[in-house]
Enzyme design. Structure first.
Site, mmCIF file in Angstrom:
data_model
loop_
_atom_site.group_PDB
_atom_site.id
_atom_site.type_symbol
_atom_site.label_atom_id
_atom_site.label_comp_id
_atom_site.label_asym_id
_atom_site.label_seq_id
_atom_site.Cartn_x
_atom_site.Cartn_y
_atom_site.Cartn_z
ATOM 1 N N ASP A 1 3.818 0.769 12.277
ATOM 2 C CA ASP A 1 2.647 0.111 11.685
ATOM 3 C C ASP A 1 2.473 -1.331 12.170
ATOM 4 O OD1 ASP A 1 2.045 2.391 10.330
ATOM 5 O OD2 ASP A 1 2.664 1.681 8.359
ATOM 6 N N LYS B 1 0.833 -1.211 0.000
ATOM 7 C CA LYS B 1 0.000 0.000 0.000
ATOM 8 C C LYS B 1 0.864 1.257 0.000
ATOM 9 C CE LYS B 1 -1.959 1.777 4.022
ATOM 10 N NZ LYS B 1 -1.728 3.222 4.080
ATOM 11 N N ASN B 2 1.811 1.296 0.923
ATOM 12 C CA ASN B 2 2.579 2.539 1.083
ATOM 13 C C ASN B 2 3.588 2.769 -0.041
ATOM 14 O OD1 ASN B 2 1.110 2.968 3.343
ATOM 15 N ND2 ASN B 2 2.780 2.654 4.817
ATOM 16 N N ASP C 1 3.652 20.182 8.826
ATOM 17 C CA ASP C 1 4.553 21.346 8.813
ATOM 18 C C ASP C 1 5.841 21.096 8.008
ATOM 19 O OD1 ASP C 1 4.839 19.515 11.005
ATOM 20 O OD2 ASP C 1 6.398 20.801 11.820
ATOM 21 N N LEU C 2 6.380 19.864 8.080
ATOM 22 C CA LEU C 2 7.622 19.594 7.340
ATOM 23 C C LEU C 2 7.397 19.669 5.835
ATOM 24 C CD1 LEU C 2 9.295 16.589 9.227
ATOM 25 C CD2 LEU C 2 9.443 19.019 9.705
ATOM 26 N N ILE D 1 6.697 7.063 17.370
ATOM 27 C CA ILE D 1 6.412 7.796 16.122
ATOM 28 C C ILE D 1 5.078 8.554 16.217
ATOM 29 C CG2 ILE D 1 6.277 7.635 13.601
ATOM 30 C CD1 ILE D 1 8.965 6.616 14.638
ATOM 31 N N ARG E 1 -4.940 10.153 4.415
ATOM 32 C CA ARG E 1 -3.886 11.117 4.661
ATOM 33 C C ARG E 1 -2.892 11.188 3.504
ATOM 34 N NH1 ARG E 1 -0.722 13.844 8.414
ATOM 35 N NH2 ARG E 1 1.438 13.710 7.788
ATOM 36 N N ARG F 1 -0.510 14.129 13.601
ATOM 37 C CA ARG F 1 -0.031 13.999 12.225
ATOM 38 C C ARG F 1 -0.018 15.331 11.470
ATOM 39 N NH1 ARG F 1 -1.663 8.152 9.849
ATOM 40 N NH2 ARG F 1 0.374 8.380 8.986
ATOM 41 N N PRO F 2 0.786 16.282 11.918
ATOM 42 C CA PRO F 2 0.850 17.572 11.224
ATOM 43 C C PRO F 2 1.564 17.459 9.872
ATOM 44 C CG PRO F 2 2.469 17.483 12.988
ATOM 45 C CD PRO F 2 1.714 16.178 13.031
ATOM 46 N N CYS G 1 -5.709 7.679 9.260
ATOM 47 C CA CYS G 1 -5.895 6.955 10.510
ATOM 48 C C CYS G 1 -5.928 7.929 11.683
ATOM 49 C CB CYS G 1 -4.736 5.988 10.721
ATOM 50 S SG CYS G 1 -4.819 4.581 9.644
ATOM 51 N N ARG H 1 -8.815 -0.862 3.923
ATOM 52 C CA ARG H 1 -7.968 0.228 3.406
ATOM 53 C C ARG H 1 -6.586 -0.298 3.014
ATOM 54 N NH1 ARG H 1 -6.826 4.899 7.200
ATOM 55 N NH2 ARG H 1 -5.440 5.230 5.445
HETATM 56 C C1 UD1 Z 1 3.973 7.025 6.582
HETATM 57 C C2 UD1 Z 1 3.153 5.780 6.335
HETATM 58 C C3 UD1 Z 1 2.585 5.241 7.635
HETATM 59 C C4 UD1 Z 1 3.704 5.023 8.645
HETATM 60 C C5 UD1 Z 1 4.572 6.271 8.792
HETATM 61 C C6 UD1 Z 1 5.794 6.065 9.667
HETATM 62 C C7 UD1 Z 1 2.256 6.060 4.097
HETATM 63 C C8 UD1 Z 1 1.050 6.284 3.247
HETATM 64 N N1 UD1 Z 1 2.066 6.096 5.424
HETATM 65 O O1 UD1 Z 1 3.096 7.997 7.131
HETATM 66 O O2 UD1 Z 1 1.924 4.011 7.370
HETATM 67 O O3 UD1 Z 1 3.143 4.712 9.904
HETATM 68 O O4 UD1 Z 1 5.026 6.710 7.495
HETATM 69 O O5 UD1 Z 1 6.576 5.061 9.127
HETATM 70 O O6 UD1 Z 1 3.333 5.795 3.600
HETATM 71 N N2 UD1 Z 1 5.486 14.678 11.287
HETATM 72 C C9 UD1 Z 1 5.492 16.013 11.655
HETATM 73 N N3 UD1 Z 1 5.356 16.957 10.667
HETATM 74 C C10 UD1 Z 1 5.216 16.621 9.355
HETATM 75 C C11 UD1 Z 1 5.223 15.256 8.997
HETATM 76 C C12 UD1 Z 1 5.363 14.306 9.987
HETATM 77 O O7 UD1 Z 1 5.604 16.345 12.827
HETATM 78 O O8 UD1 Z 1 5.089 17.515 8.528
HETATM 79 C C13 UD1 Z 1 5.654 13.647 12.327
HETATM 80 C C14 UD1 Z 1 4.451 12.720 12.436
HETATM 81 O O9 UD1 Z 1 3.454 13.273 13.276
HETATM 82 C C15 UD1 Z 1 5.099 11.499 13.030
HETATM 83 C C16 UD1 Z 1 6.477 11.466 12.367
HETATM 84 O O10 UD1 Z 1 6.705 12.794 11.920
HETATM 85 O O11 UD1 Z 1 5.271 11.654 14.406
HETATM 86 C C17 UD1 Z 1 6.622 10.511 11.200
HETATM 87 O O12 UD1 Z 1 5.587 10.737 10.279
HETATM 88 P P1 UD1 Z 1 5.747 10.451 8.717
HETATM 89 O O13 UD1 Z 1 6.982 9.669 8.476
HETATM 90 O O14 UD1 Z 1 5.559 11.715 7.981
HETATM 91 O O15 UD1 Z 1 4.507 9.509 8.449
HETATM 92 P P2 UD1 Z 1 3.541 9.522 7.205
HETATM 93 O O16 UD1 Z 1 4.303 9.857 5.962
HETATM 94 O O17 UD1 Z 1 2.326 10.286 7.523
#
Ligand code: UD1
Length: 417
Positions: free
Chosen positions: A305, A22-23, A124-125, A327, A92, A121-122, A116, A397
């Site tokens: 996950d 999926k990812n 900002d990055l 995470i 998302r 799950r912000p 989910c 999903r």
């Molecule tokens: C992706 C995966 C998800 C997996 C996660 C971590 C997909 C579709 N989803 O989610 O299944 O659980 O990686 O391996 O591939 N964060 C911030 N700001 C941002 C972005 C992220 O603070 O702008 C934080 C998140 O809240 C979290 C951490 O960074 O604590 C990691 O998140 P991220 O790696 O971005 O996860 P996703 O890409 O959403």
């Protein structure tokens, strides 16, 4: 509304084929938008996140065609730039359409991402790197609007690793004339896979698979055929379905190199495995050891996950285990339904303290998200009596034929409609 009904107590035995990831599929589908042409994806999983992404692409002007596990995306006529509210909110990963739509159309509107319910799950990055690339972003009434004249190349170090932000930056950079340097990138296999796909499509990328990527975009792209790799989380879930029932499950097409941290935990619990001509043969009959302490981590560490699925298994292993979720902060949603099934789990901040018991009991429970839903099904497979899991749509999903596969392994499991 349908529900899953599991009668527990049977050791799973037999073989299961691991679906496409999926990812890995979702960002590659987003990347297809960059190219005014045709992309053919093989081994593309039949799951609702993928079909939702298909509907989003169609709403933007793409034509999609599915034959079994082959998905063809015709993106010659992408005329839209707004991700529909209903899909964007529940998925998302639709946020990764930002990078590719900015590349293709120079503008994008996406609902502030849903997905989910596992924490804040912000994004900002994502927004920070976009701004550095000369993209103007604003949030109005729950929607993110972004636009640019031309994406600017930049050098950027992510303050910490984010899979989605890395993918979004790669997608924008792929459409940007010039050299973009991204440091401290996420190194999850799905990021590497996106780079491999883009390279095949004609983008110049150095550092694939490392945390430093150099991308030279803006080149002519070409029609591409690409195979989606196997899903490491689905593989881990079936491995742990064997573990929780103390069964013997053989995984076909498992991405074994990506399962190192999961297999280490499996071995620590007493699980045994070997590889045999591409298969992963596992034996869980000796599973009996708790895991004194484990943290979820970015790849190659133990994946977040897999955390709830592991929690279900540890709930059945006598002794004390601790899982620290590093995470996502709200990823202990299954603790309360598991405790109602007889587990003894206490949450202390980011730690779950699990006192294993051999006596889970069937219950009526509610899935609240994808992986937690799968974990409750596993708990049901190990419990005495009948467990009913409501909201199976969360599980669909990400898992293809989940109940059918578990039933084929000998689980007494049906979907009641
Ligand atoms: C992706 C995966 C998800 C997996 C996660 C971590 C997909 C579709 N989803 O989610 O299944 O659980 O990686 O391996 O591939 N964060 C911030 N700001 C941002 C972005 C992220 O603070 O702008 C934080 C998140 O809240 C979290 C951490 O960074 O604590 C990691 O998140 P991220 O790696 O971005 O996860 P996703 O890409 O959403």
């Amino acid at each position: 509304m349908d529900r899953i009904r599991v009668e527990g107590g049977r050791a799973l035995c037999g073989s299961v084929y691991i679906q496409g990831s999926k990812n890995a599929a979702l960002p590659v589908m987003a990347a297809a938008v960059l190219h005014r042409g045709i992309t053919v994806l093989k081994n593309c999983p039949c799951i609702t996140d993928v079909s939702d992404m298909e509907r989003i692409l169609e709403s933007l002007g793409a034509r999609t065609m599915r034959r079994g596990h082959v998905l063809t995306l015709d993106c010659r006529d992408i005329h839209g730039f707004c991700v529909p509210l209903e899909y964007g909110r529940r998925m998302r990963s639709s946020v990764i359409l930002m990078g590719s739509l900015l590349g293709r159309r120079g503008k994008v509107t996406v609902p502030y991402p849903g997905g989910c319910t596992i924490g804040r799950r912000p994004v900002d990055l994502h927004l920070k790197i976009f701004k550095k690339m000369g993209i103007y972003v604003e949030e109005r009434r729950g929607m993110l609007h972004a636009s640019c004249r031309e994406i600017q190349p930049t050098e950027h170090r992510f303050p910490f690793c984010s899979v989605g932000a890395t993918e979004n930056a790669i997608l924008a950079a792929a459409a940007c004339k010039g050299r973009t340097v991204l440091k401290n990138c996420a190194v999850e296999p799905e990021v590497k896979n996106l780079c491999l796909f883009l390279k095949k499509m004609g983008v110049k990328i150095q550092g694939t698979g490392t945390d430093c990527l150099v991308i030279e975009g803006g080149s002519q792209l070409k029609d591409t055929e690409f195979t989606i790799p196997s899903d490491r989380i689905a593989a881990g879930t079936y491995l742990f379905a064997g573990a929780i029932t103390r069964g013997r499950v053989t995984l076909h097409r498992a991405p074994v190199e990506e399962l190192t941290s999961i297999l280490q935990v499996y071995e620590k619990m007493g699980g045994q495995y070997y590889r045999n001509s591409g298969k992963l043969v596992t034996d869980s009959r000796r599973i009996r050891y708790p895991v004194p302490y484990l943290e979820t981590e970015a790849y190659p560490g133990f994946p977040t996950d897999m955390q709830s699925v592991l929690m279900s298994v540890l709930a059945t292993v006598k002794g004390d285990s601790v899982i620290r979720e590093q995470i996502f902060e709200e990823r202990f949603k299954i603790v309360s339904p598991l405790n109602r099934m007889g587990a003894r789990i206490l949450v202390d901040g980011r730690d779950a303290l699990i006192h294993g018991t051999s006596a889970l009991k069937g219950q009526h429970v509610f899935a609240e998200e994808l992986r937690g839903g799968a974990a409750l099904v596993l708990a049901g497979l190990a419990a005495d009596g009948v467990t009913v899991i409501e909201n199976p749509h969360f599980i669909r999903r990400g898992y293809e034929n989940f109940c059918e596969n578990l039933a084929a392994l000998g689980g007494k499991i049906t979907v009641d409609r």
